[in-house]
Design a protein around this motif. Structure first.
Motif, PDB file in Angstrom:
ATOM      1  N   GLU A 217     -15.559   1.221   1.915  1.00  0.00           N
ATOM      2  CA  GLU A 217     -14.433   1.262   0.983  1.00  0.00           C
ATOM      3  C   GLU A 217     -13.169   0.939   1.764  1.00  0.00           C
ATOM      4  O   GLU A 217     -12.900   1.536   2.807  1.00  0.00           O
ATOM      5  N   SER A 218     -12.388  -0.001   1.257  1.00  0.00           N
ATOM      6  CA  SER A 218     -11.196  -0.423   1.979  1.00  0.00           C
ATOM      7  C   SER A 218     -10.218   0.734   2.157  1.00  0.00           C
ATOM      8  O   SER A 218      -9.939   1.501   1.236  1.00  0.00           O
ATOM      9  N   ALA A 219      -9.690   0.841   3.395  1.00  0.00           N
ATOM     10  CA  ALA A 219      -8.709   1.877   3.714  1.00  0.00           C
ATOM     11  C   ALA A 219      -7.284   1.352   3.653  1.00  0.00           C
ATOM     12  O   ALA A 219      -6.351   2.022   4.111  1.00  0.00           O
ATOM     13  N   ALA A 220      -7.086   0.158   3.073  1.00  0.00           N
ATOM     14  CA  ALA A 220      -5.761  -0.463   3.057  1.00  0.00           C
ATOM     15  C   ALA A 220      -4.804   0.269   2.121  1.00  0.00           C
ATOM     16  O   ALA A 220      -5.186   0.745   1.052  1.00  0.00           O
ATOM     17  N   ILE A 221      -3.552   0.351   2.545  1.00  0.00           N
ATOM     18  CA  ILE A 221      -2.461   0.882   1.723  1.00  0.00           C
ATOM     19  C   ILE A 221      -1.517  -0.282   1.435  1.00  0.00           C
ATOM     20  O   ILE A 221      -0.919  -0.853   2.356  1.00  0.00           O
ATOM     21  N   SER A 222      -1.387  -0.653   0.163  1.00  0.00           N
ATOM     22  CA  SER A 222      -0.506  -1.762  -0.206  1.00  0.00           C
ATOM     23  C   SER A 222       0.937  -1.286  -0.267  1.00  0.00           C
ATOM     24  O   SER A 222       1.229  -0.218  -0.812  1.00  0.00           O
ATOM     25  N   LEU A 223       1.839  -2.092   0.279  1.00  0.00           N
ATOM     26  CA  LEU A 223       3.257  -1.768   0.298  1.00  0.00           C
ATOM     27  C   LEU A 223       4.015  -2.644  -0.696  1.00  0.00           C
ATOM     28  O   LEU A 223       3.538  -3.712  -1.071  1.00  0.00           O
ATOM     29  N   PRO A 224       5.204  -2.204  -1.118  1.00  0.00           N
ATOM     30  CA  PRO A 224       6.010  -3.022  -2.030  1.00  0.00           C
ATOM     31  C   PRO A 224       6.333  -4.383  -1.411  1.00  0.00           C
ATOM     32  O   PRO A 224       6.495  -4.498  -0.189  1.00  0.00           O
ATOM     33  N   THR A 225       6.428  -5.404  -2.251  1.00  0.00           N
ATOM     34  CA  THR A 225       6.721  -6.758  -1.776  1.00  0.00           C
ATOM     35  C   THR A 225       7.915  -7.338  -2.544  1.00  0.00           C
ATOM     36  O   THR A 225       8.499  -6.675  -3.399  1.00  0.00           O
ATOM     37  N   GLY A 226       8.249  -8.584  -2.222  1.00  0.00           N
ATOM     38  CA  GLY A 226       9.366  -9.262  -2.882  1.00  0.00           C
ATOM     39  C   GLY A 226      10.645  -9.259  -2.076  1.00  0.00           C
ATOM     40  O   GLY A 226      11.641  -9.880  -2.488  1.00  0.00           O
ATOM     41  N   GLN A 227      10.663  -8.603  -0.937  1.00  0.00           N
ATOM     42  CA  GLN A 227      11.859  -8.558  -0.100  1.00  0.00           C
ATOM     43  C   GLN A 227      12.129  -9.945   0.491  1.00  0.00           C
ATOM     44  O   GLN A 227      11.208 -10.664   0.868  1.00  0.00           O
ATOM     45  N   THR A 228      13.406 -10.297   0.573  1.00  0.00           N
ATOM     46  CA  THR A 228      13.810 -11.568   1.171  1.00  0.00           C
ATOM     47  C   THR A 228      14.645 -11.287   2.408  1.00  0.00           C
ATOM     48  O   THR A 228      15.582 -10.473   2.369  1.00  0.00           O
ATOM     49  N   THR A 239       5.272 -11.691   0.254  1.00  0.00           N
ATOM     50  CA  THR A 239       4.423 -11.778  -0.940  1.00  0.00           C
ATOM     51  C   THR A 239       3.254 -10.797  -0.908  1.00  0.00           C
ATOM     52  O   THR A 239       2.687 -10.477  -1.948  1.00  0.00           O
ATOM     53  N   GLU A 240       2.879 -10.342   0.285  1.00  0.00           N
ATOM     54  CA  GLU A 240       1.790  -9.365   0.410  1.00  0.00           C
ATOM     55  C   GLU A 240       1.979  -8.601   1.711  1.00  0.00           C
ATOM     56  O   GLU A 240       2.310  -9.183   2.744  1.00  0.00           O
ATOM     57  N   LEU A 241       1.768  -7.272   1.654  1.00  0.00           N
ATOM     58  CA  LEU A 241       1.957  -6.448   2.843  1.00  0.00           C
ATOM     59  C   LEU A 241       1.089  -5.202   2.714  1.00  0.00           C
ATOM     60  O   LEU A 241       1.124  -4.519   1.695  1.00  0.00           O
ATOM     61  N   SER A 242       0.298  -4.917   3.749  1.00  0.00           N
ATOM     62  CA  SER A 242      -0.542  -3.724   3.724  1.00  0.00           C
ATOM     63  C   SER A 242      -0.743  -3.205   5.134  1.00  0.00           C
ATOM     64  O   SER A 242      -0.632  -3.946   6.119  1.00  0.00           O
ATOM     65  N   VAL A 243      -1.043  -1.900   5.222  1.00  0.00           N
ATOM     66  CA  VAL A 243      -1.378  -1.252   6.488  1.00  0.00           C
ATOM     67  C   VAL A 243      -2.618  -0.404   6.277  1.00  0.00           C
ATOM     68  O   VAL A 243      -2.991  -0.082   5.145  1.00  0.00           O
ATOM     69  N   SER A 244      -3.265  -0.053   7.382  1.00  0.00           N
ATOM     70  CA  SER A 244      -4.436   0.810   7.336  1.00  0.00           C
ATOM     71  C   SER A 244      -4.575   1.472   8.695  1.00  0.00           C
ATOM     72  O   SER A 244      -3.800   1.166   9.618  1.00  0.00           O
ATOM     73  N   PRO A 245      -5.555   2.359   8.885  1.00  0.00           N
ATOM     74  CA  PRO A 245      -5.761   2.919  10.225  1.00  0.00           C
ATOM     75  C   PRO A 245      -6.103   1.881  11.285  1.00  0.00           C
ATOM     76  O   PRO A 245      -6.052   2.171  12.475  1.00  0.00           O
TER      77      PRO A 245
END
Length: 325
Positions: A217-228, A239-245
């Motif tokens: 099971e993916s351990a990814a945490i999706s973060l807000p996007t759209g920042q310029t 457009t896409e940003l995520s972190v995990s262990p």
């Protein structure tokens, strides 16, 4: 009363150590706490005296490692089919964990000759100085890009096996979970402690080929996007940003060309992962792919971290908080 004092001493002496070792293996605070409890219970039940404090500590570390390996094997029992034998050494995939773009596979290398690895040097960090003659980046069908870091360690000095860890990343439209990693390893060599180059003839000559199911099971945490952000005169939109262990992944669009003399300037957008203890991991120059208008890149941490300790990601001059922080 004596048993109570003994229990308090053992908890005060070893609980933190057990939790650190277990979390390194498991990447889960809850699982590490379970292993800590079981290790302490077994230590309390042990009646045979230890020869010294060093003997007691070594027993605790070894028991913790064994319980972690047992837990990983139970959760990934299907991986026992992922094994290959050549040159008197059997390579088996014991455990796998990951997210959408990163995964870690832990292998055991078990020699027919139990003395094969006895004289292999160890680094100051405790890694076993072994290497394969090929750059053994797994192939993930349907994925683009990718990279790998790897190291060897000895989970239990009392057995003949050593462990091999592959820290991998790749980009797949539907994520890596549920796919298969195709692994090819060639000729196992001992390395010189100074040069880290192969020494003498290979310890085991042959080719090991494994198909490792990435069933997790993916351990990814999706973060807000759209920042310029502005990057050396180019406009960059996340457009896409995520972190995990295991690491971090970012995709972004570019308008304009970064005004920098660096090679592959589109890939050099500054990215830092920030932790609760005030440290940061530089994910700026890592594996990636793209063109003048869109880039995807990923970075694997140098260790498995507690996701709760990741507080934010800084992209250029914009800091994006992790939702749980």
């Amino acid at each position: 009363m004596r048993e109570k004092r003994r229990a308090e001493r053992l908890v005060n002496t070893y609980a933190d150590l057990i939790l650190r070792v277990a979390y390194t293996y498991l990447g889960s605070r809850a699982d590490a706490e379970d292993v800590c409890q079981e290790t302490l219970l077994r230590l309390l039940r042990r009646r045979e005296p230890f020869e010294s404090a060093e003997h007691e500590r070594a027993w605790v570390v070894r028991m913790t490692a064994n319980l972690c390996r047992d837990l990983l094997r139970r959760r990934a029992s299907h991986l026992t089919v992922a094994l290959s034998a050549a040159g008197g050494v059997t390579v088996s995939a014991d455990a796998v964990l990951g997210d959408d773009t990163h995964y870690v596979v832990v292998y055991s290398l078990t020699p027919d000759d139990p003395t094969l690895f006895e004289n292999v040097a160890r680094s100051d960090e405790g890694t076993v100085l072994l290497g394969f003659s090929n750059i053994a980046i797994p192939e993930n069908v349907g994925a683009t890009g990718g990279g790998m870091g790897a190291y060897f360690y000895d989970a239990d000095p009392d057995d003949a096996s050593v462990q091999y860890v592959q820290q991998c990343w790749a980009e797949s439209e539907d994520g890596l979970a549920g796919t298969t990693a195709y692994v090819k390893l060639v000729d196992l060599c001992a390395l010189d402690p100074e040069t880290l180059e192969p020494v003498g003839e290979p310890l085991a000559t042959g080719t090991w080929v494994l198909e490792v199911p990435l069933d997790y099971e993916s351990a990814a945490i999706s973060l807000p996007t759209g920042q310029t952000v502005d990057y050396e005169g180019a406009s960059v939109t996340v457009t896409e940003l995520s972190v995990s262990p295991l690491g971090a992944m970012i995709s972004y669009d570019l308008v304009g060309t970064p005004d920098t003399s660096q090679e592959f300037p589109q890939l050099n957008l500054p990215v830092f992962v920030n932790f609760a203890d005030g440290t940061s991991f530089d994910a700026t120059w890592v594996g990636g792919f793209g063109d003048d208008t869109h880039v995807t890149k990923g970075a694997s941490f140098d260790r498995i971290v507690d996701a709760e300790d990741i507080v934010s990601v800084t992209v250029g001059d914009v800091t994006i908080e992790v939702p749980h922080a």
